[in-house]
Design a protein around this motif. Structure first.
Motif, PDB file in Angstrom:
ATOM      1  N   TYR A  62      -6.617   5.311  -3.056  1.00  0.00           N
ATOM      2  CA  TYR A  62      -6.772   5.400  -1.606  1.00  0.00           C
ATOM      3  C   TYR A  62      -6.149   6.666  -1.013  1.00  0.00           C
ATOM      4  O   TYR A  62      -6.070   6.798   0.207  1.00  0.00           O
ATOM      5  N   SER A 159      -9.180   0.235   4.746  1.00  0.00           N
ATOM      6  CA  SER A 159      -9.240  -1.211   4.942  1.00  0.00           C
ATOM      7  C   SER A 159      -9.291  -1.967   3.619  1.00  0.00           C
ATOM      8  O   SER A 159      -9.119  -3.189   3.592  1.00  0.00           O
ATOM      9  N   TYR A 160      -9.517  -1.248   2.519  1.00  0.00           N
ATOM     10  CA  TYR A 160      -9.537  -1.867   1.199  1.00  0.00           C
ATOM     11  C   TYR A 160      -8.175  -1.807   0.519  1.00  0.00           C
ATOM     12  O   TYR A 160      -7.988  -2.412  -0.548  1.00  0.00           O
ATOM     13  N   ASN A 161      -7.242  -1.080   1.109  1.00  0.00           N
ATOM     14  CA  ASN A 161      -5.919  -0.898   0.508  1.00  0.00           C
ATOM     15  C   ASN A 161      -5.008  -2.053   0.921  1.00  0.00           C
ATOM     16  O   ASN A 161      -4.222  -1.953   1.860  1.00  0.00           O
ATOM     17  N   THR A 162      -5.121  -3.150   0.204  1.00  0.00           N
ATOM     18  CA  THR A 162      -4.389  -4.364   0.590  1.00  0.00           C
ATOM     19  C   THR A 162      -2.873  -4.179   0.489  1.00  0.00           C
ATOM     20  O   THR A 162      -2.129  -4.752   1.282  1.00  0.00           O
ATOM     21  N   ASP A 163      -2.406  -3.378  -0.469  1.00  0.00           N
ATOM     22  CA  ASP A 163      -0.965  -3.159  -0.595  1.00  0.00           C
ATOM     23  C   ASP A 163      -0.409  -2.460   0.639  1.00  0.00           C
ATOM     24  O   ASP A 163       0.648  -2.844   1.166  1.00  0.00           O
ATOM     25  N   ILE A 165      -1.759  -2.367   3.656  1.00  0.00           N
ATOM     26  CA  ILE A 165      -1.897  -3.254   4.807  1.00  0.00           C
ATOM     27  C   ILE A 165      -0.774  -4.279   4.829  1.00  0.00           C
ATOM     28  O   ILE A 165      -0.155  -4.536   5.874  1.00  0.00           O
ATOM     29  N   GLN A 166      -0.458  -4.862   3.677  1.00  0.00           N
ATOM     30  CA  GLN A 166       0.636  -5.828   3.607  1.00  0.00           C
ATOM     31  C   GLN A 166       1.973  -5.170   3.932  1.00  0.00           C
ATOM     32  O   GLN A 166       2.819  -5.761   4.603  1.00  0.00           O
ATOM     33  N   GLU A 169       2.181  -4.556   7.792  1.00  0.00           N
ATOM     34  CA  GLU A 169       2.415  -5.806   8.517  1.00  0.00           C
ATOM     35  C   GLU A 169       3.818  -6.343   8.249  1.00  0.00           C
ATOM     36  O   GLU A 169       4.461  -6.882   9.164  1.00  0.00           O
ATOM     37  N   LYS A 175      -1.639  -4.585  13.967  1.00  0.00           N
ATOM     38  CA  LYS A 175      -3.012  -4.151  13.738  1.00  0.00           C
ATOM     39  C   LYS A 175      -3.726  -3.954  15.063  1.00  0.00           C
ATOM     40  O   LYS A 175      -3.714  -4.822  15.935  1.00  0.00           O
ATOM     41  N   THR A 193      -8.245   1.005   8.795  1.00  0.00           N
ATOM     42  CA  THR A 193      -7.531   0.067   9.648  1.00  0.00           C
ATOM     43  C   THR A 193      -6.368   0.781  10.317  1.00  0.00           C
ATOM     44  O   THR A 193      -5.613   1.503   9.661  1.00  0.00           O
TER      45      THR A 193
END
Length: 234
Positions: A62, A159-163, A165-166, A169, A175, A193
């Motif tokens: 990413y 928006s695909y980078n879940t690490d 994003i977590q 947050e 967001k 995002t």
């Protein structure tokens, strides 16, 4: 609470004391467990071996760049980052051993409105899921919000980078929305995002992060006693 002008039109809250903020400097920011220092080319000596310590490029999926293939390429890569005209790239130095273990940038400086962003967060395997990953971001946020008196920080990520994003947050970023098909990265479309922390939220975020980072919250092996969310009071 809502605010209206003399024509009955809805407007934002008054902010008459606002003045243009200064631009940030490439300064050395000190923390409990790590320091945040301006990126220099020699940091390749610590970063390159750690970037090569895993068998693939999953940590670079990413990011806009590919992992440097050799030390010469790594020197060139960091030289380009350090010379970026619109961003300040910082490295994270572990106070325990003096090694550089990650980097990120601050940029999109808008001193007229007191806004900036954080991006290209790139932690080596040695830094992931450590208190340094949280403290390094806290140090920079405190520099902008408390010293320079900025009022907004953005964090944009795929928006695909879940690490990522977590992480955003967990720290307390809110967001705001998704920019659809915003970028083409490495030949693929990517939604972006958008997260932010604003001045009205900063006191609560800072208190939470300070509580979590206190030495009493870690055992003798550096493992957390309570999770960051346990210190949330806002």
């Amino acid at each position: 609470m809502e605010f209206f002008n003399q024509y009955g039109q809805r407007i934002g809250q008054e902010f008459p004391e606002w003045t243009k903020r200064p631009l940030p400097e490439k300064i050395y920011l000190k923390g409990r467990y790590c320091d945040v220092v301006p990126l220099v080319v020699d940091h390749a000596e610590d970063l390159f071996p750690e970037w090569q310590s895993i068998d693939d490029e999953r940590d670079w999926t990413y990011l806009g760049d590919h992992r440097p293939a050799n030390m010469t390429a790594c020197y060139a890569y960091l030289r380009n980052l350090a010379a970026h005209p619109e961003r300040i790239y910082f490295s994270v130095k572990d106070k325990a051993d003096g090694k550089i273990k990650g980097l990120f940038y601050v940029g999109k400086f808008d001193p007229e409105n007191g806004s900036f962003d954080i991006g290209d967060v790139n932690w080596t395997p040695l830094m992931k899921r450590t208190r340094m990953s949280t403290e390094s971001l806290y140090i920079v946020l405190a520099y902008f919000f408390d010293q320079l008196k900025y009022r907004r920080c953005e964090w944009r990520t795929s928006s695909y980078n879940t690490d990522a994003i977590q992480s955003a947050e967990r720290i307390g970023f809110v967001k705001e929305g998704v920019l659809r098909d915003k970028k083409i990265r490495k030949g693929h479309l990517s939604d972006i995002t958008v997260f932010s922390i604003t001045l009205r939220e900063w006191a609560g975020v800072a208190s939470m992060m300070n509580g979590w980072l206190h030495e009493d919250n870690f055992d003798h092996r550096g493992r957390q006693v309570q999770k960051l969310a346990s210190f949330r009071r806002y």
